[in-house]
Design an enzyme around this catalytic site. Sequence first.
Site, mmCIF file in Angstrom:
data_model
loop_
_atom_site.group_PDB
_atom_site.id
_atom_site.type_symbol
_atom_site.label_atom_id
_atom_site.label_comp_id
_atom_site.label_asym_id
_atom_site.label_seq_id
_atom_site.Cartn_x
_atom_site.Cartn_y
_atom_site.Cartn_z
ATOM 1 N N PHE A 126 -25.790 57.262 12.088
ATOM 2 C CA PHE A 126 -26.289 55.978 12.579
ATOM 3 C C PHE A 126 -27.617 55.714 11.873
ATOM 4 O O PHE A 126 -28.601 56.430 12.118
ATOM 5 C CB PHE A 126 -26.473 56.067 14.094
ATOM 6 C CG PHE A 126 -26.886 54.797 14.789
ATOM 7 C CD1 PHE A 126 -25.974 53.786 15.017
ATOM 8 C CD2 PHE A 126 -28.184 54.639 15.254
ATOM 9 C CE1 PHE A 126 -26.343 52.630 15.703
ATOM 10 C CE2 PHE A 126 -28.564 53.488 15.934
ATOM 11 C CZ PHE A 126 -27.639 52.486 16.156
ATOM 12 N N LEU A 128 -30.553 53.391 11.429
ATOM 13 C CA LEU A 128 -31.291 52.252 11.988
ATOM 14 C C LEU A 128 -32.781 52.312 11.642
ATOM 15 O O LEU A 128 -33.363 51.326 11.204
ATOM 16 C CB LEU A 128 -31.102 52.211 13.503
ATOM 17 C CG LEU A 128 -31.780 51.074 14.267
ATOM 18 C CD1 LEU A 128 -31.221 49.724 13.827
ATOM 19 C CD2 LEU A 128 -31.590 51.256 15.771
ATOM 20 N N ASP A 240 -27.242 50.968 24.375
ATOM 21 C CA ASP A 240 -27.022 50.764 25.799
ATOM 22 C C ASP A 240 -26.009 51.779 26.345
ATOM 23 O O ASP A 240 -26.102 52.218 27.497
ATOM 24 C CB ASP A 240 -26.513 49.346 26.046
ATOM 25 C CG ASP A 240 -26.830 48.843 27.445
ATOM 26 O OD1 ASP A 240 -27.985 49.011 27.874
ATOM 27 O OD2 ASP A 240 -25.925 48.296 28.094
ATOM 28 N N GLU A 364 -33.968 57.349 19.954
ATOM 29 C CA GLU A 364 -33.227 56.327 20.725
ATOM 30 C C GLU A 364 -34.117 55.651 21.760
ATOM 31 O O GLU A 364 -33.703 55.346 22.879
ATOM 32 C CB GLU A 364 -31.968 56.920 21.368
ATOM 33 C CG GLU A 364 -30.907 57.285 20.339
ATOM 34 C CD GLU A 364 -29.554 57.609 20.947
ATOM 35 O OE1 GLU A 364 -29.149 56.924 21.901
ATOM 36 O OE2 GLU A 364 -28.915 58.555 20.456
ATOM 37 N N SER A 367 -40.329 57.422 25.138
ATOM 38 C CA SER A 367 -40.574 57.278 26.583
ATOM 39 C C SER A 367 -41.376 56.026 26.907
ATOM 40 O O SER A 367 -41.091 55.324 27.880
ATOM 41 C CB SER A 367 -41.309 58.522 27.109
ATOM 42 O OG SER A 367 -40.462 59.656 27.071
#
Length: 385
Positions: A126, A128, A240, A364, A367
Site C-alpha cells: 500500500f 500512500l 476505515d 495508519e 495517535s
Amino acid sequence: MADQSFLDWPFLTPAHKDHALGLDQWAGGLGPIDHHDTDNACRSLVAKMGADGWLKPSAVDPADPKPLDVRTLCLTRETLARHDGLADFAFAMQGLGTGAISLFGSPAQQGEWLPQTRSGQAISAFALTEPQSGSDVANSTMTARDDGDAWVLDGEKTWISNGGIADVYTLFARTGGEGARGLSAFIVPADTPGFEIAERLDTIAPHPLATLRFDGARLPKSALIGEVGQGFKIAMSVLDVFRTTVAAAALGFARRALDEATTRVMSRKVQGKPLADLQMVQAHIAEMALRVDAAALLVYRAAWTKDSGAPRVSREAAMAKLFATDEAQKVIDSAVQLHGGDGVKSGETVERLYREIRALRIYEGASDVQKVIIARQTLDAAVAG
C-alpha cells in the site's frame, strides 16, 4: 494461555470463534521466525499462509464477492500478533495492499490480482506516504499524468511496507487539481519500467520497508482503480476498514505481554515467595488486564459496527486504534518492568514486544491524528443533534 473468553462475546459468531481457535493452533506450529532476514521470512510466511488458506479473509473472493469481514480480519491479526509480530505483518499487508482492489476494483482487476494475493502467490503493498506528506494525505505531490493511452508516474513514496518484496503496489498519485479531489489510485506491478526501489529502511522492529521512486513509469489506462479523483476517498475507505485491525494487532501484543508477565510473577520468587504475592505486583497485573479488556471492547465494537453495515466507522475505528495502541504500550512497559533486567535483554519476548508496539502508534494515522478525528466527529455530532 491467553484469555479466550472474549470469543463468546455477542460481537462475535461461532464461526468467528472457530476461525480464531483454528488459527491459534496453526500459528502455534509455525516454529521460530527469522527476524534477521525479514524479506525471506515474509515471503515464506505469505506462501505458507496462502497455501494453508489463512489469507482468504484478507481480500474479496472474485468468484463469490462478499464484503470484507472486519471481525475476521481483527481476530486474525490479534491471534498472529500474539504469536509473532512478523506473522501479523505478513497477513496485514496482504489485506491493506489489496484493500482498494477489494473495495473499488473492477471485476477484471479483482480477477487478476486477488486470487494471487489470497493464495500467497503474490505479495502486495500500500503506497500512500510521501517524504513531505505522512498523515496529510491530501497534500501528496506525486503525479500521474494522462498521456493518451497511458498514465505516467513521477515522484516518490516512502515508509512503504513490503517495499522491495511486493509483486504489486496500490499507489496514490495526483492526477490534477489541489487537495483531496486531485488524487487517484492505481495498480502498479513491481516490474513496471521506470519504477525502482530507491532505499531500504531499517527500524527498531525490522520488517521490509522502502522508499519507492518513479521516473516516467508508464501504466496502462486499466491500472486506474475506480474513477479519476477518487483516490482520497478510496484511501480513507481502506483505512476505515484496516485501521481497526491495527488496534487488533496491538491487542494481540498486549495479550502476549500480559501472559508473559503473569507467568513471570508466578514463577519468580523473592525471599522465598512468588512475586505475585506482592500487592504492588498485583496492582500491575490488574491494570494490565483492565487495559487489555477495555481495548478489546473498543476493537470488536468497531469491527462489529462496520460488519453490521455502517458505511463509515471513522470515530469507532479511531477510538479503537488510539486506545488499543496507547494502552498496549503501557501493558508491555509494565511487562518489561516485571521482568527486571531480563526485560531489556535482547531476544526476550517482552523486549521484542517493546520494540514492535511503538510503530503501531504512528502508522495508519498517528495517535494525535486519531484524537483530531474523534474530536471532529464528536463536535459534528453535537452540531447535527
